[in-house]
Design a protein around this motif. Structure first.
Motif, short mmCIF file in Angstrom:
data_model
loop_
_atom_site.label_atom_id
_atom_site.label_comp_id
_atom_site.label_asym_id
_atom_site.label_seq_id
_atom_site.Cartn_x
_atom_site.Cartn_y
_atom_site.Cartn_z
N GLN A 105 1.02 -0.87 0.05
CA GLN A 105 -0.12 0.43 0.51
C GLN A 105 0.72 0.90 -0.30
O GLN A 105 0.92 2.48 -1.29
CB GLN A 105 -1.35 -0.11 1.03
N LEU A 106 1.71 1.77 0.96
CA LEU A 106 2.46 2.62 0.72
C LEU A 106 3.64 2.70 -0.45
O LEU A 106 3.45 3.73 -1.13
CB LEU A 106 3.58 2.25 1.96
N LEU A 107 3.87 1.17 -0.72
CA LEU A 107 4.99 2.10 -2.10
C LEU A 107 4.02 2.29 -3.53
O LEU A 107 4.33 3.09 -4.11
CB LEU A 107 5.29 0.30 -2.96
N ARG A 108 2.58 1.52 -3.23
CA ARG A 108 1.61 2.23 -4.61
C ARG A 108 1.86 3.58 -4.72
O ARG A 108 1.16 4.27 -5.24
CB ARG A 108 0.52 1.18 -4.40
N GLN A 109 1.32 3.82 -3.31
CA GLN A 109 1.48 5.59 -2.83
C GLN A 109 2.36 6.04 -3.09
O GLN A 109 1.88 7.09 -3.86
CB GLN A 109 0.87 6.14 -1.09
N ARG A 110 3.71 5.77 -2.78
CA ARG A 110 4.82 6.75 -3.23
C ARG A 110 5.35 6.34 -5.20
O ARG A 110 5.64 7.44 -5.97
CB ARG A 110 6.29 6.05 -2.59
N VAL A 111 4.75 5.54 -5.53
CA VAL A 111 4.82 5.01 -6.80
C VAL A 111 3.66 6.21 -8.34
O VAL A 111 4.50 6.78 -8.14
CB VAL A 111 4.87 3.94 -7.46
N LEU A 112 3.09 6.13 -7.42
CA LEU A 112 1.96 6.78 -7.64
C LEU A 112 2.70 8.69 -8.05
O LEU A 112 2.37 10.01 -9.11
CB LEU A 112 0.25 7.27 -7.42
N GLN A 113 3.07 9.31 -6.87
CA GLN A 113 3.69 10.36 -6.76
C GLN A 113 4.67 10.36 -7.29
O GLN A 113 4.73 11.66 -7.94
CB GLN A 113 3.70 10.72 -5.03
N VAL A 114 5.39 9.47 -7.38
CA VAL A 114 6.77 10.10 -7.55
C VAL A 114 6.51 10.02 -9.49
O VAL A 114 7.35 10.47 -10.18
CB VAL A 114 7.76 8.59 -7.93
N ARG A 115 5.89 9.04 -10.03
CA ARG A 115 5.47 9.10 -11.78
C ARG A 115 4.56 10.70 -12.08
O ARG A 115 5.37 11.01 -13.31
CB ARG A 115 4.19 7.83 -12.11
N ASP A 116 3.86 11.15 -11.26
CA ASP A 116 3.37 12.11 -11.33
C ASP A 116 4.57 13.31 -11.05
O ASP A 116 4.77 14.26 -12.49
CB ASP A 116 2.46 12.83 -10.64
#
Length: 705
Positions: A105-116
């Protein structure tokens, strides 16, 4: 074999009774946890306990695996996960997967932020005139303090990716396959735009893959974090990875013939399979990092941060198809290697021999190269390493050679039975190796036939990549004082035995609906020398140590975390050969004097120092001119060293004009270009030159046996 079959039978009975259906709602993960926990605690060789200490180490390993490269999580995320530091042992017993679910869950949240963040960074040109630098070794970097610091890291990383892509495009435009663009090459804005666009495509693929991470991949990451604490060779394979393993073992899928692994977020070459396209081409080396993979003329895909299984799927493909790898060599050079996928050329994996003639000594010596300890278990009359080496020995002895060299360099091992039989070719009879599991006394493997195929002076060549069965042979013949072992500081040090266990086999009949569960490779035995010392961890220390290009890489068990320790069992009774310690000391002394006076060994030693320095330099410039200049220097230094590797004038290498096949002499085909190149490479090898000198000294010092 009987011991292994008994072990499997006992475990089958154990688990068929232990894993009866529990209450309604029991999850598949609970059964998987129970199985893996039972295997580790009851049958892994180490006997480690699953307790709070295990939990703390597993937690550290899990967080490293979860964000290998420190590219997504920030310190607040690690603080959130810390609540599970001492709970993993309890989770394994209960089958509770709270930690991996939270981690995902934490990794997914950060991946979405890093993608942007990345899309915003890549929307503007990079300024390659600034003197920015990036630290590529994540162990030298701390986890990002917050999103702002994480953005700083990604800005540098994207700039690095764009810089390397820009240089690849620059080489393509100039028609240059390898080497570096000149440091004064003018900047081309259009190439920067193309490079940035290619990097954007590549990182978006990475983010999409991470966001689509399968649940069994996250389970695999969690379980392997736990299993890694027991030793580096035990591993859990989820169902999809188990299928990949089966395909690889059956040899039905073509590829380049390289064993891939993950290291600090990079895909690394762990081994090159003898007879494969990569092995034959001889450009891709162990410890090289693959940065990108391109299919034919398609745009290369960045694989940094990609899982090993996904990277392997890109590298593999149909026979005859082209794959282009962008590789970072161990000396820092970035180059493109093109390979045509094919099946392994079996002929290239077999033992082969040559006659090395020293015109100064006016003597000839037999040379046998063994890439691996192969054995065709599917056919009763199939080929095996020990029988083939015996045939080569007989042919060389018939030619009246003055000594013999057995080359086991970069031989990663294979069939234990062949290691024992091959050792027996050089001794009358006696013990060769001891094999011990956790619960039993050592089992002794012996040579019993009383026959010797070769009685003369013998040298065994090893290096840091000689492992397992190679170490058994080198250790046994060293302990018998039957051979002089020559090589780097030590061999690999893999003195353990793994079994591959299909977890589906250990489910009760009324739990078959939980299939497939995958498999586990488990370390269950260790090898011990006839002196009682293990080959594990320390490996085999050669009698004569010569510069080894792999030594500086830190290859071997000593460099791997949680390797099983060196230990001893009781020494066996055996009768040493006639090479007594005083004579061996004299051989060492003479060899050292020659090595100190040999310019080729000095060149190798200087090259090792250069490579070691470059390997430790992980802070890389992002300035275009400086980067080009550094790459140009690296290619020039590599070219200089390669040009120094010339044929030794007074040594000739030839193969027999006839070979004995099935008891009849048969004319050989004309020597192929590959074989000519092989003979030329032998003549360039200063270690072979020194092996010849050692054999010549042996003749003068030691009476015939």
């Amino acid at each position: 074999m009987k011991t292994k079959m008994l072990l499997i039978l006992l475990l089958s009975l154990l688990f068929s009774g232990a894993l009866q259906p529990a209450a309604d709602g029991q999850e598949r993960e609970k059964v998987l946890s129970q199985l893996i926990g039972n295997w580790l605690t009851n049958w892994h060789y180490s006997g480690k306990k699953i307790d709070d200490d295990f939990s703390a180490k597993s937690f550290a390993q899990y967080t490293k695996y979860l964000d290998n490269g420190k590219s997504f999580l920030i310190q607040a995320d690690l603080e959130t996960l810390k609540a599970y530091t001492f709970k993993i042992d309890d989770e394994l017993r209960s089958g509770d997967f709270s930690l991996p679910r939270l981690g995902k869950q934490l990794l997914r949240q950060r991946v979405l932020q890093v993608r942007d963040i990345c899309l915003e960074i890549l929307s503007k040109p990079f300024d390659f005139s600034r003197d920015d630098r990036i630290e590529l070794d994540s162990d030298k970097r701390k986890t990002s303090r917050d999103l702002a610091q994480l953005r700083e890291w990604w800005e540098k990383w994207l700039k690095y990716l764009t810089l390397t892509q820009y240089l690849n495009l620059q080489k393509t435009e100039s028609g240059q396959k390898n080497g570096s663009a000149k440091a004064n090459s003018p900047f081309v804005a259009a190439l920067e735009i193309r490079a940035r666009q290619a990097v954007q495509k590549s990182v978006l693929r990475l983010f999409n893959r991470l966001l689509q991470e399968r649940s069994d991949d996250m389970q695999s990451l969690f379980f392997n974090s736990l299993i890694a604490i027991f030793d580096p060779h035990s591993q859990y394979f989820p169902p999809r990875a188990k299928e990949d393993f089966d395909i690889e073992m059956s040899g039905t899928l073509e590829g380049i013939g390289a064993l891939l692994g993950e290291d600090d977020g990079f895909i690394k070459i762990f081994d090159v399979i003898p007879g494969s396209p990569a092995w034959i081409q001889n450009l891709l080396k162990v410890e090289d990092l693959i940065l990108k993979v391109g299919q034919g003329d398609e745009e290369p895909v960045d694989i940094v941060g990609m899982s090993v299984s996904d990277a392997a799927r890109l590298v593999r493909g149909k026979k005859g198809s082209l794959v282009r790898l962008t590789v970072k060599k161990t000396d820092g050079r970035i180059m493109q290697i093109s390979l045509v996928r094919n099946v392994v050329e079996i002929q290239e994996t077999y033992a082969r021999s040559a006659v090395l003639t020293d015109d100064k000594l006016k003597k000839s010596f037999g040379y046998i190269y063994l890439p691996k300890f192969y054995h065709d278990f599917n056919r009763s009359a199939g080929r095996n390493a020990s029988d083939d080496v015996k045939k080569e020995l007989q042919e060389l002895v018939a030619l009246g050679v003055d000594g013999m060299i057995l080359d086991l360099r970069s031989n990663g091992g294979g069939a234990l039975d062949d290691a024992v039989k091959l050792s027996g070719l050089f001794i009358e009879k006696g013990p060769v190796v001891q094999v011990k599991d956790r619960h039993s006394a050592p089992q002794i493997y012996e040579d019993r036939d009383g026959e010797i195929s070769y009685r003369g002076p013998l040298v065994i060549l090893v290096n840091s990549l000689s492992a397992s069965a190679s170490e058994i042979v080198a250790a046994a013949l060293q302990d018998y004082r039957r051979a002089v072992v020559i090589g780097g500081e030590h061999t690999f040090g893999k003195g353990t035995v793994q079994v591959m266990l299909d977890l589906d086999r250990f489910l009760a009949n009324d739990m078959k609906h939980l299939r497939p569960l995958g498999a586990i490779a488990l370390t269950v035995q260790k090898y011990y020398r006839i002196t009682g010392a293990s080959t594990q961890y320390q490996g085999v220390v050669p009698d004569i140590v010569l510069p080894d290009l792999y030594t500086y890489l830190g290859v071997g068990e000593k460099s791997q975390k949680y390797s099983l320790p060196w230990d001893t069992v009781s020494q066996l009774s055996f009768s040493p050969w006639t090479l007594d310690p005083d004579k061996l000391t004299e051989l060492k002394s003479r060899s050292q004097k020659r090595r100190e006076a040999n310019a080729r060994f000095q060149q190798i030693a200087e090259n090792i120092v250069r490579l070691k320095k470059q390997r430790e330099t992980t802070l890389v410039t992002l300035n275009l001119q400086n980067f080009q200049a550094e790459q140009e220097t690296l290619f020039q230094e590599a070219e200089k060293f390669n040009k120094q590797q010339v044929e030794i004038a007074h040594i000739r290498a030839t193969v027999n004009e006839t070979k004995t096949v099935g008891g009849e002499a048969a004319a050989t085909d004309p020597i192929s270009e590959k074989r000519k190149q092989w003979l030329s490479d032998l003549r360039k090898d200063p270690i072979l030159e020194e092996a010849i000198q050692v054999l010549n000294d042996w003749q003068g010092l030691v009476p015939a046996h």
